[in-house]
Design a protein around this motif. Structure first.
Motif, PDB file in Angstrom:
ATOM      1  N   ALA A 156      59.236 -23.389  -1.992  1.00 26.81           N
ATOM      2  CA  ALA A 156      59.158 -24.581  -2.843  1.00 26.81           C
ATOM      3  C   ALA A 156      60.225 -25.603  -2.461  1.00 26.81           C
ATOM      4  O   ALA A 156      59.944 -26.804  -2.357  1.00 26.81           O
ATOM      5  N   VAL A 157      61.436 -25.152  -2.226  1.00 29.67           N
ATOM      6  CA  VAL A 157      62.528 -26.074  -1.882  1.00 29.67           C
ATOM      7  C   VAL A 157      62.253 -26.752  -0.548  1.00 29.67           C
ATOM      8  O   VAL A 157      62.445 -27.968  -0.406  1.00 29.67           O
ATOM      9  N   LEU A 158      61.791 -25.993   0.455  1.00 30.63           N
ATOM     10  CA  LEU A 158      61.499 -26.592   1.756  1.00 30.63           C
ATOM     11  C   LEU A 158      60.316 -27.543   1.685  1.00 30.63           C
ATOM     12  O   LEU A 158      60.212 -28.470   2.482  1.00 30.63           O
ATOM     13  N   GLY A 159      59.422 -27.324   0.746  1.00 28.28           N
ATOM     14  CA  GLY A 159      58.306 -28.252   0.578  1.00 28.28           C
ATOM     15  C   GLY A 159      58.711 -29.546  -0.090  1.00 28.28           C
ATOM     16  O   GLY A 159      58.185 -30.610   0.214  1.00 28.28           O
ATOM     17  N   VAL A 160      59.669 -29.472  -0.995  1.00 28.39           N
ATOM     18  CA  VAL A 160      60.116 -30.660  -1.726  1.00 28.39           C
ATOM     19  C   VAL A 160      61.208 -31.409  -0.963  1.00 28.39           C
ATOM     20  O   VAL A 160      61.245 -32.634  -0.971  1.00 28.39           O
ATOM     21  N   LEU A 161      62.087 -30.672  -0.287  1.00 32.31           N
ATOM     22  CA  LEU A 161      63.205 -31.285   0.438  1.00 32.31           C
ATOM     23  C   LEU A 161      63.188 -30.909   1.920  1.00 32.31           C
ATOM     24  O   LEU A 161      64.134 -30.284   2.421  1.00 32.31           O
ATOM     25  N   PRO A 162      62.160 -31.278   2.658  1.00 32.94           N
ATOM     26  CA  PRO A 162      62.098 -30.858   4.063  1.00 32.94           C
ATOM     27  C   PRO A 162      63.150 -31.524   4.939  1.00 32.94           C
ATOM     28  O   PRO A 162      63.522 -30.997   5.981  1.00 32.94           O
ATOM     29  N   GLY A 163      63.662 -32.655   4.515  1.00 31.68           N
ATOM     30  CA  GLY A 163      64.650 -33.380   5.306  1.00 31.68           C
ATOM     31  C   GLY A 163      65.945 -32.626   5.506  1.00 31.68           C
ATOM     32  O   GLY A 163      66.706 -32.936   6.418  1.00 31.68           O
ATOM     33  N   ARG A 164      66.201 -31.626   4.690  1.00 26.89           N
ATOM     34  CA  ARG A 164      67.414 -30.825   4.832  1.00 26.89           C
ATOM     35  C   ARG A 164      67.351 -29.904   6.046  1.00 26.89           C
ATOM     36  O   ARG A 164      68.365 -29.547   6.611  1.00 26.89           O
ATOM     37  N   VAL A 165      66.162 -29.503   6.459  1.00 29.03           N
ATOM     38  CA  VAL A 165      66.002 -28.548   7.546  1.00 29.03           C
ATOM     39  C   VAL A 165      65.483 -29.211   8.824  1.00 29.03           C
ATOM     40  O   VAL A 165      65.725 -28.718   9.918  1.00 29.03           O
ATOM     41  N   LEU A 166      64.801 -30.331   8.697  1.00 31.16           N
ATOM     42  CA  LEU A 166      64.172 -30.959   9.858  1.00 31.16           C
ATOM     43  C   LEU A 166      65.144 -31.315  10.980  1.00 31.16           C
ATOM     44  O   LEU A 166      64.787 -31.147  12.149  1.00 31.16           O
ATOM     45  N   PRO A 167      66.360 -31.796  10.722  1.00 31.62           N
ATOM     46  CA  PRO A 167      67.266 -32.065  11.842  1.00 31.62           C
ATOM     47  C   PRO A 167      67.580 -30.819  12.674  1.00 31.62           C
ATOM     48  O   PRO A 167      67.662 -30.885  13.897  1.00 31.62           O
ATOM     49  N   GLY A 223      66.297 -27.969  17.955  1.00 35.45           N
ATOM     50  CA  GLY A 223      65.742 -26.834  18.682  1.00 35.45           C
ATOM     51  C   GLY A 223      64.513 -27.213  19.491  1.00 35.45           C
ATOM     52  O   GLY A 223      64.361 -26.791  20.642  1.00 35.45           O
ATOM     53  N   VAL A 224      63.651 -28.019  18.913  1.00 37.72           N
ATOM     54  CA  VAL A 224      62.433 -28.445  19.618  1.00 37.72           C
ATOM     55  C   VAL A 224      62.799 -29.310  20.816  1.00 37.72           C
ATOM     56  O   VAL A 224      62.236 -29.149  21.905  1.00 37.72           O
ATOM     57  N   GLN A 225      63.744 -30.204  20.658  1.00 34.22           N
ATOM     58  CA  GLN A 225      64.155 -31.049  21.773  1.00 34.22           C
ATOM     59  C   GLN A 225      64.739 -30.219  22.908  1.00 34.22           C
ATOM     60  O   GLN A 225      64.508 -30.507  24.082  1.00 34.22           O
ATOM     61  N   SER A 226      65.469 -29.174  22.577  1.00 34.02           N
ATOM     62  CA  SER A 226      66.029 -28.296  23.593  1.00 34.02           C
ATOM     63  C   SER A 226      64.930 -27.583  24.365  1.00 34.02           C
ATOM     64  O   SER A 226      64.963 -27.495  25.593  1.00 34.02           O
TER      65      SER A 226
END
Length: 122
Positions: A94-105, A110-113
């Motif tokens: 629920a938290v990651l769905g409401v506040l995804p901006g906390r984890v996206l960076p 990792g994806v860029q690497s």
């Protein structure tokens, strides 16, 4: 089994990508990022997502909201130990769905690497 059913339904809704749950953010990013480059493949994946939605909802309905069977009458609801590890996961969804901006960076780094390694950029 109301506690287990509620958590399982939450998991099912997460799998199908309901807004304000963690999988929605991931699916939205994949679809919006891949559509300009691979539109036909993205449409096929979206069709697969619709099929997944159908069978997930069908499974939830049959398992938790259909008629009860005699063979399962002795089953008990989730214990305190089981809730101890399932509730934090449900809260995280629920938290990651409401506040995804906390984890996206973190995910973006990792994806860029990985992309840099595959494309020879580093």
């Amino acid at each position: 089994m109301p506690k287990l059913a509620a958590l399982w339904v939450l998991g099912g809704l997460t799998v199908i990508g309901v807004p304000f749950l963690a999988a929605f953010v991931g699916e939205l990013m994949v679809f919006t990022g891949s559509y300009p480059v691979h539109s036909a493949a993205t449409v096929l994946v979206m069709a697969g997502t619709i099929i997944t939605t159908g069978y997930t909802l069908w499974t939830v309905q049959r398992v938790f909201f259909g008629p009860s069977r005699e063979a399962f009458a002795r089953l008990k609801d989730a214990t305190t130990l089981e809730l101890t590890y399932m509730l934090p996961l449900a809260i995280a969804v629920a938290v990651l769905g409401v506040l995804p901006g906390r984890v996206l960076p973190v995910i973006n780094n990792g994806v860029q690497s990985v992309v840099a390694r595959f494309t020879g950029g580093g």
